[in-house]
Design an enzyme around this catalytic site. Structure first.
Site, PDB file in Angstrom:
ATOM      1  CG  ASN A  14      -1.972  -1.087   1.122  1.00 58.67           C
ATOM      2  OD1 ASN A  14      -2.495  -1.366   0.054  1.00 58.67           O
ATOM      3  ND2 ASN A  14      -2.267  -1.725   2.236  1.00 58.67           N
ATOM      4  CB  CYS A  15      -0.229   4.702  -0.707  1.00 54.14           C
ATOM      5  SG  CYS A  15       0.365   6.378  -0.892  1.00 54.14           S
ATOM      6  N   PRO A  16       2.800   4.434   0.785  1.00 59.00           N
ATOM      7  CG  PRO A  16       4.681   5.652   1.595  1.00 59.00           C
ATOM      8  CD  PRO A  16       3.456   4.852   2.046  1.00 59.00           C
ATOM      9  CG  ASP A  41      -2.057   1.590  -3.095  1.00 62.82           C
ATOM     10  OD1 ASP A  41      -3.231   1.845  -2.755  1.00 62.82           O
ATOM     11  OD2 ASP A  41      -1.100   2.323  -2.812  1.00 62.82           O
ATOM     12  CG  ASP A  47      -0.069   7.443  -4.992  1.00 67.12           C
ATOM     13  OD1 ASP A  47      -0.580   8.572  -4.924  1.00 67.12           O
ATOM     14  OD2 ASP A  47      -0.185   6.579  -4.097  1.00 67.12           O
TER      15      ASP A  47
END
Length: 76
Positions: A14-16, A41, A47
């Site tokens: 998941n982010c980041p 994600d 992103d």
């Protein structure tokens, strides 16, 4: 010259983390090299293009796949 892009499996992160790991991997590649990123994600669709734009890479292709997305990036 035909080059085969490597596949970098970032599914489950998941982010980041997808962007951070992609940034590190691309830094070790030569300019013009291509890399497929595979992600699950949901924020990656925002992103990854932003990362490419900010870092001078070219987003060649984006695909929606079962459970996530794939992005083909050419190192700038």
């Amino acid at each position: 010259m035909d080059t085969v892009a490597e596949i970098y499996d970032l599914r489950g992160l998941n982010c980041p983390l997808p962007v951070l790991k992609a940034k590190k991997r691309l830094a070790g590649m030569r300019a013009g090299g291509q890399l497929w990123l595979e992600t699950t994600d949901p924020l990656a669709v925002i992103d990854i293009p932003a990362f490419c734009s900010e870092d001078g890479h070219r987003l060649v292709e984006t695909e929606t796949v079962t459970g996530g997305h794939r992005f083909l990036i050419e190192r700038g």
